[in-house]
Write an enzyme that holds these catalytic residues in place. Structure first.
Site, mmCIF file in Angstrom:
data_model
loop_
_atom_site.group_PDB
_atom_site.id
_atom_site.type_symbol
_atom_site.label_atom_id
_atom_site.label_comp_id
_atom_site.label_asym_id
_atom_site.label_seq_id
_atom_site.Cartn_x
_atom_site.Cartn_y
_atom_site.Cartn_z
ATOM 1 N N CYS A 43 0.810 -1.213 0.000
ATOM 2 C CA CYS A 43 0.000 0.000 0.000
ATOM 3 C C CYS A 43 0.848 1.269 0.000
ATOM 4 O O CYS A 43 0.684 2.132 -0.842
ATOM 5 C CB CYS A 43 -0.934 0.006 1.206
ATOM 6 S SG CYS A 43 -1.963 1.487 1.303
ATOM 7 N N GLY B 231 -7.350 -5.958 -18.100
ATOM 8 C CA GLY B 231 -8.140 -5.983 -16.873
ATOM 9 C C GLY B 231 -8.783 -4.637 -16.614
ATOM 10 O O GLY B 231 -8.090 -3.616 -16.537
ATOM 11 N N HIS C 2 -23.236 24.304 4.127
ATOM 12 C CA HIS C 2 -23.485 24.750 2.752
ATOM 13 C C HIS C 2 -22.456 25.828 2.379
ATOM 14 O O HIS C 2 -22.185 26.712 3.188
ATOM 15 C CB HIS C 2 -24.895 25.343 2.642
ATOM 16 C CG HIS C 2 -25.185 25.947 1.306
ATOM 17 N ND1 HIS C 2 -25.491 25.184 0.201
ATOM 18 C CD2 HIS C 2 -25.195 27.240 0.897
ATOM 19 C CE1 HIS C 2 -25.699 25.979 -0.820
ATOM 20 N NE2 HIS C 2 -25.518 27.241 -0.441
#
Length: 466
Positions: free
Chosen positions: A44, A184, A445
């Site tokens: 990773c 793939g 927001h």
């Protein structure tokens, strides 16, 4: 001469699962030795998640600059024709990886974990022999934890080498290939294929299935397909690769109705999956119960042998770093005498394509297959102010909930930046939230997170901005 050492916990493998287990064990006063044959951080950190996301980010920035250079930006931004030095990009990526691995090494030293750099060979469930720079060391332990990870699957007729690359090698190219083939169309193939397409490669994707990202539902994949088309990526679906002629750099495949296809490519990436890393370190001597190629474990990460544990990719799907880390926490707590079980409500997944895809929990189709009467709510980013200001109004957020009590069962989203929403998805599932909980939470927001609230509103039949 063979050196002798004893410890309470011996961990084989220093990836995300192994090093997290070592740190947690040390915090609880458990004497711990960690054996790692390469670099801490595993696939990773060294050659997977982190470096691939670095390349993806660099390719996105270059592609954005290229679009501005075409003088078509509605933002009024224009640039001179950009260029990229891939060697410098790789050096930047490598420096970042080095910084992170140095940080992990520092954490291990600070915690008092003994790190042995070398290759382990298991002699029995209590004994491991390690070949390292100073010779052989034999380590005796009370508990043995296997965290050896996974490795890329190679095709028998297309072995890695030369111009045939694994995902590891694709992250360290010196130049952008003119013609780049990807075998793939799972998340690894699409992530890297799209990255090189944005860098300027002519990319062709060859996939045996009849669709992209077979593990994701079709609605989530549609925006990614549109992005691939815009990038000029060629798709060869329902195709089986026959072979690669190295002398002419020719890749050949068989398509539907036995139609033959071929093309010349500078580089070919094989990204057909990964399998548990279980060979070459004496695992067979333990004769553990297996699930196919993976080590079988219970919900406490115990193997079939007393005081032998396994975590992460070596235990099978889903092969995700955050799953390995979570298993590490559970296993170490059990070793320390606590009553823990690995029973997550969900294991979120992120596909870093363009746009990104995230999932947590189950889809509407999966709910139906389980016999659950469910309701869904969807909110499009086309109606989200923050997404519009980011030029990222493609995609949506979808919530799945039980019809009877509105308990949330799953979340799915596709869009730019949606990876940052996935922790909220996971938290709502772990907390057994209902639609009313999300709808009643004040969301800032403007933000992409407002789409969660709007999706919940829609599922409740009182959507506002749609």
């Amino acid at each position: 001469m063979t050196l002798q050492k004893s410890t309470t916990l011996l961990i084989v493998g220093g990836g995300p699962g192994g090093y997290v287990a070592a740190l947690r064990a040390a915090q609880q006063g458990i004497a711990t030795v960690l054996v790692e044959g390469s670099g801490v951080g595993g696939t990773c950190l060294n050659v997977g998640c982190i470096p691939s996301k670095a390349l993806i980010h660099a390719s996105a920035e270059f592609h954005r600059a290229t679009r501005y250079g075409q003088k078509t930006s509605p933002l009024g931004i224009t640039t001179a024709a950009p260029s990229i030095d891939l060697g410098q990009t790789v050096a930047w990526k490598d420096a970042m990886v080095s910084k992170l691995t140095s940080g992990v090494n520092g954490l291990l030293r600070k915690a008092g974990v003994e790190l042995i750099q070398g290759w382990a060979c298991i002699l029995d469930g209590k004994t491991v022999e390690v070949e390292h720079s100073e010779g052989l060391m034999r380590v005796q332990c009370e508990h043995l934890m296997l965290a050896t990870g996974s490795q890329a699957v190679a095709l028998p007729h297309l072995p890695f080498g030369g111009d045939v690359l694994s995902s590891t090698q694709a992250l360290s190219l010196a130049q952008v290939p003119t013609r780049f083939a990807v075998i793939g169309a799972g998340y690894i193939g699409l992530e890297l294929g799209m990255a090189y397409a944005r860098l300027g490669s002519q990319v062709t994707i060859v996939e045996a299935s009849n669709r992209l990202l077979p593990g994701y539902d079709a609605d989530l994949v549609k925006p990614v397909e549109a992005s691939l088309k815009a990038l000029g990526v060629q798709l060869q679906l329902s195709c089986s690769v026959k072979g690669f002629e190295a002398q002419t750099n020719t890749l050949s495949w068989t398509g539907p109705d036995s139609a033959e296809g071929r093309g010349q490519f500078d580089k070919v990436l094989v990204a057909v999956g990964r399998h548990p890393f279980t060979k070459g370190f004496g695992l067979e001597s333990l004769q553990l119960a297996m699930n196919g190629k993976a080590i079988r474990v219970d919900d406490q990460c115990r193997t079939s042998m007393h005081q032998v544990w396994a975590i992460g990719d070596v235990t099978g799907e889903p092969m995700l770093a955050h799953r390995a880390m979570a298993q590490a926490e559970v296993a170490v707590d059990v070793i320390a005498g606590k009553n823990r079980h690995f029973m997550p409500a969900s294991i979120p997944a992120v596909c870093f394509t363009d746009p990104e895809i995230v999932t947590a929990g189950i889809t509407p189709e999966q709910a139906t297959a389980l016999g659950i009467d469910c309701i869904t709510g969807i909110f499009l980013f086309a109606a989200n102010g923050r997404a519009m200001t980011m030029e990222a109004s493609t995609g949506f957020v979808r919530v799945v909930a039980r019809r009877d009590n509105h308990a949330i069962l799953g979340w799915q989203a596709v869009g730019e930046g949606v990876a940052e929403l996935v922790s909220t998805f996971g938290l709502s599932l772990e907390m057994q939230s209902r639609l009313e909980d999300i709808a009643g939470t004040i969301h800032a927001h403007p933000s992409l997170g407002e789409a969660l609230q709007e999706a919940a509103f829609h599922a409740l039949g009182r959507g506002l901005h749609r």
